[in-house]
Design a protein around this motif. Structure first.
Motif, PDB file in Angstrom:
ATOM      1  N   ILE A  73       0.864  -1.181   0.000  1.00  0.00           N
ATOM      2  CA  ILE A  73       0.000   0.000   0.000  1.00  0.00           C
ATOM      3  C   ILE A  73       0.895   1.224   0.000  1.00  0.00           C
ATOM      4  N   GLN A  74       0.604   2.139  -0.922  1.00  0.00           N
ATOM      5  CA  GLN A  74       1.437   3.343  -0.971  1.00  0.00           C
ATOM      6  C   GLN A  74       0.748   4.524  -0.297  1.00  0.00           C
ATOM      7  N   ILE A  75       1.514   5.206   0.530  1.00  0.00           N
ATOM      8  CA  ILE A  75       0.981   6.341   1.284  1.00  0.00           C
ATOM      9  C   ILE A  75       1.718   7.612   0.855  1.00  0.00           C
ATOM     10  N   VAL A 203      14.326  -0.693 -10.511  1.00  0.00           N
ATOM     11  CA  VAL A 203      14.386   0.305 -11.592  1.00  0.00           C
ATOM     12  C   VAL A 203      12.988   0.490 -12.189  1.00  0.00           C
ATOM     13  N   ASN A 204      12.632   1.762 -12.419  1.00  0.00           N
ATOM     14  CA  ASN A 204      11.307   2.069 -12.958  1.00  0.00           C
ATOM     15  C   ASN A 204      11.410   3.196 -13.996  1.00  0.00           C
ATOM     16  N   GLY A 205      10.501   3.129 -14.959  1.00  0.00           N
ATOM     17  CA  GLY A 205      10.404   4.173 -15.976  1.00  0.00           C
ATOM     18  C   GLY A 205      10.619   3.621 -17.371  1.00  0.00           C
ATOM     19  N   ASP A 206       9.563   3.705 -18.197  1.00  0.00           N
ATOM     20  CA  ASP A 206       9.656   3.346 -19.625  1.00  0.00           C
ATOM     21  C   ASP A 206       9.979   1.878 -19.881  1.00  0.00           C
ATOM     22  N   ILE A 207       9.634   1.013 -18.958  1.00  0.00           N
ATOM     23  CA  ILE A 207       9.824  -0.427 -19.207  1.00  0.00           C
ATOM     24  C   ILE A 207       8.490  -0.967 -19.737  1.00  0.00           C
ATOM     25  N   GLY A 228       4.755   0.433 -15.032  1.00  0.00           N
ATOM     26  CA  GLY A 228       3.559   1.242 -14.890  1.00  0.00           C
ATOM     27  C   GLY A 228       2.744   1.244 -16.170  1.00  0.00           C
ATOM     28  N   ARG A 229       2.989   2.266 -17.009  1.00  0.00           N
ATOM     29  CA  ARG A 229       2.146   2.466 -18.190  1.00  0.00           C
ATOM     30  C   ARG A 229       2.199   1.305 -19.168  1.00  0.00           C
ATOM     31  N   GLY A 230       3.258   0.529 -19.098  1.00  0.00           N
ATOM     32  CA  GLY A 230       3.352  -0.651 -19.969  1.00  0.00           C
ATOM     33  C   GLY A 230       2.268  -1.679 -19.677  1.00  0.00           C
TER      34      GLY A 230
END
Ligand SMILES: Cc1cc2nc3c(=O)[nH]c(=O)nc-3n(C[C@H](O)[C@H](O)[C@H](O)COP(=O)(O)O)c2cc1C
Length: 324
Positions: A73-75, A203-207, A228-230
């Motif tokens: 859960i992200q806060i 690592v996150n972003g554009d994967i 994410g968006r992938g």
């Protein structure tokens, strides 16, 4: 390539990113259905959560994750005591990991010193972490960007400080706050974070694809990836990447009637979770993402977007797949 987040062991660390307005309960269930290891909730604002809990109001936000395992859960928030209280509430409700948001670039959040604004106030960021770590027994993790802007890249230092006060995993979106979502995520820059800590780094972003995931891991030296968006309209992608990283192979994306039935299940779940009025609206973007690469999908998409009747929408989906 298994990792440990405190006492939680994850065999193949490929995570679904937290995304407000996307990674709600129905979508997370779809992703889990394909066997994804760990998914993250949408960011939950700590103050409203605490105030609602004090008033004993069972808001959807507070309670919509009780049945999922494992779930992070992200806060979000900038008041250490309030974030700590929110973390306690989430733990009580069954969260197995508490993730703190130090990455959100949205003005409304950063103007209140939340999200990526915390990267500009390291003492406050560390107080928030310390209080959250003391408040809960489950692992606390942090998701951040590289820094506020290119002149103030501090993810490596902040990650090191976070580890020293008990954080168990760091995820880094390879952009600065000022980049928002422009340019390319810098996977190489995450290597410096990795070199400064012993805890797992993600690592996150554009994967978007299994190949991207391999490259991102190679460039960053990270221990896992977050997508994410992938995953828009592709709830199976997290599992594809997991399979690719562990075996070098993965199954093809669903198509034909299997894809149709998957969409319909997701649609039903959205309607039952949100009710018809809201569910119909929220479902439109998901349907659009599912069918965007299919032949002649524009026409049916505009018809679906104009309809407010779930049975009509489902019939349109049936008819569309018959034409393929
Ligand atoms: C619509 C949307 C909502 C997002 N909401 C959150 C959020 O609630 N918490 C968070 O830490 N990041 C959030 N993010 C950022 C993503 O988690 C991720 O860091 C970013 O999109 C880069 O990864 P990607 O290129 O795989 O999408 C959001 C991104 C998008 C596009």
């Amino acid at each position: 390539m298994s990792i440990s987040i405190g006492s939680i062991n994850i065999e193949t660390p490929v995570f679904l990113a937290p995304m407000s307005g996307v990674t709600d309960l129905p979508f997370r269930h779809m992703v889990k259905r394909f066997g994804a290891g760990l998914v993250f909730s949408e960011m939950l604002a700590s103050r409203p959560m605490v105030e609602n809990a004090r008033r004993m109001r069972k808001t959807r936000e507070c309670f919509d994750f009780v049945e999922e395992h494992p779930l992070a859960i992200q806060i979000a928030g900038c008041e250490p005591d309030v974030v700590a209280e929110a973390a306690r509430i989430c733990e009580e409700r069954g969260a197995q990991i508490i993730d703190l948001n130090f990455g959100c670039p949205v003005k409304k959040i950063v103007n209140n010193m939340g999200g990526s604004a915390l990267m500009r106030d390291e003492p406050l960021a560390i107080r928030i972490i310390e209080d959250a770590v003391k408040a809960v027994g489950v692992p606390v993790t942090v998701k951040m960007r590289l820094g506020w802007d290119h002149d103030s890249i501090n993810a490596p230092r902040l990650a090191e400080m976070a580890e020293n006060v008990g954080v168990k995993m760091i995820t880094v979106h390879g952009r600065t706050r000022n980049q928002l979502y422009t340019g390319q995520a810098d996977w190489d820059a995450i290597r410096e974070v990795k070199s400064r800590v012993r805890i797992p780094v993600i690592v996150n972003g554009d994967i978007l694809t299994p190949h991207d995931a391999s490259l991102a891991l190679e460039k960053s030296g990270a221990d896992g990836v977050m997508i994410g968006r992938g995953a828009y309209g592709k709830p199976w992608v997290v599992k594809q990447v997991m399979d690719h990283l562990s075996t070098g192979q993965h199954s093809p994306a669903p198509s034909g009637l299997f894809l149709r039935d998957l969409m319909l299940d997701h649609y039903d779940a959205l309607i039952s979770h949100y009710g018809v009025d809201v569910g119909v609206k929220i479902s439109r973007k998901h349907i659009g993402w599912y069918i965007q690469d299919l032949r002649n999908s524009e026409f049916v998409r505009s018809k679906i977007n104009a309809s407010t009747v779930p049975d009509d929408v489902k019939n349109m989906i049936f008819e569309f797949f018959e034409t393929l």
